[in-house]
Design an enzyme around this catalytic site. Structure first.
Site, short mmCIF file in Angstrom:
data_model
loop_
_atom_site.label_atom_id
_atom_site.label_comp_id
_atom_site.label_asym_id
_atom_site.label_seq_id
_atom_site.Cartn_x
_atom_site.Cartn_y
_atom_site.Cartn_z
CG ASP A 59 -32.39 -21.03 -12.45
OD1 ASP A 59 -32.92 -21.78 -13.29
OD2 ASP A 59 -32.41 -21.27 -11.23
CG HIS A 99 -35.38 -24.16 -12.44
ND1 HIS A 99 -34.30 -23.58 -11.81
CD2 HIS A 99 -35.81 -25.14 -11.62
CE1 HIS A 99 -34.08 -24.20 -10.66
NE2 HIS A 99 -34.99 -25.16 -10.52
CB SER A 243 -35.06 -25.20 -7.19
OG SER A 243 -34.05 -26.01 -7.74
#
Length: 305
Positions: A59, A99, A243
């Site tokens: 990521d 994220h 996600s």
């Protein structure tokens, strides 16, 4: 003992078609296995915390100092030694975008005993290149992680063949590749591949609740709306998106493998299928998934904003 799926490729034997083996002359070794009885959530992951299982979050990086994530055992990043040649290098356990930390925090909340690592392939703006994705994913697969969470994809078809090859490599090396579907109704990769576990969102709060989807391309639904996640600076926030559904399934996979180490990838998918809320044996009912969630998490994931 070296895991059988990591053994060197067999040589070709005279008189036997390629990839075959003369078992009448060279018996195959006995393999440890996990038999699947009547599978329930309690059988699948009850009492497991994921200890002994290695998970990699591919990521934007992972903040190793975040209290909802720590510790991060290994942090790597993709670097471009030349303009078109990505390499892999050790990195600080940081995540300017947040994220990857959000995804890692979900995995940690589901399976607190896992060994968690980070492979950074995205920039601070949560953007990246297909070449960086391929390089980072290749490293994670070749590093023999048990579970790899990939909450990103690419829409560029030129990367499809290489991604297909990597997804298949992960499958045969028993690296469980859990991939989120795109948030928009567009074609992207690799979440649509049959060799990965693809995940989209449902809107219920139980982190252990998942559903099987009989209509391709997404295979499972997990919690993905209003999810409490780790945020930059050591805090918490709520986010929505596929996600954040994927790491719920990645965490479940880690729990299941922590209890049943010798499950093959297709057996693990069968366990996810059989423990899905909408898959019920004839004449039987699953216990509410929330009961196990309360048992297995010190603090429910939806306890704080």
């Amino acid at each position: 003992m070296t895991a059988p799926w990591l053994s060197p490729q067999r040589e070709q034997f005279p008189g036997v078609p390629a990839w075959g083996v003369p078992t009448s002359q060279q018996p195959l070794p006995s393999l440890p296995s996990t038999r699947l009885p009547d599978v329930t959530a309690e059988w699948a992951w009850g009492g497991s915390d994921g200890s002994g299982i290695r998970v990699c979050v591919v990521d934007s990086g992972v903040d190793g100092s975040h209290p909802l994530v720590a510790p991060v055992d290994e942090a790597m990043t993709v670097v471009f030694e030349r303009s078109d040649h990505p390499g892999i290098a050790p990195a600080e356990a940081i995540d300017p975008a947040g994220h990857g930390t959000a995804c890692a925090g979900i995995v940690r909340s589901m399976a607190p005993g896992v060994s968690l690592s980070s492979m950074r392939v995205l920039t601070d703006a949560v953007a990246g290149t297909g070449r960086a994705l391929l390089a980072g994913l290749r490293w994670a697969i070749d590093s023999d992680f048990d579970v790899i969470n990939l909450s990103l994809s690419t829409t560029k078809p030129e990367f499809l063949p290489a991604l297909h090859e990597l997804a298949d490599r992960a499958y045969f090396r028993r690296s469980i590749l859990v991939v989120s579907a795109h948030n928009m109704p567009v074609r992207s990769f690799p979440w649509g591949f049959a060799s990965v576990i693809s995940v989209a969102s449902h809107d219920q709060p139980d982190p252990f609740l998942h559903y099987y989807n009989p209509s391709p391309p997404v295979e499972f639904y997990a919690r993905g709306l209003g999810v409490p996640v780790a945020s930059p600076g050591g805090g918490r926030t709520r986010n929505s998106g596929n996600s954040f559904a994927a790491p719920h399934i990645a965490g479940l996979c880690a729990l299941i493998l922590g209890k049943h180490r010798w499950l093959t990838p297709f057996q693990l998918r069968s366990v996810l299928y059989q423990t899905a809320r909408n898959v019920t044996p004839k004449g039987a009912r699953h216990a509410p998934a929330g009961l196990l969630a309360a048992e297995l998490t010190a603090e429910p994931a939806d306890a704080a904003d």
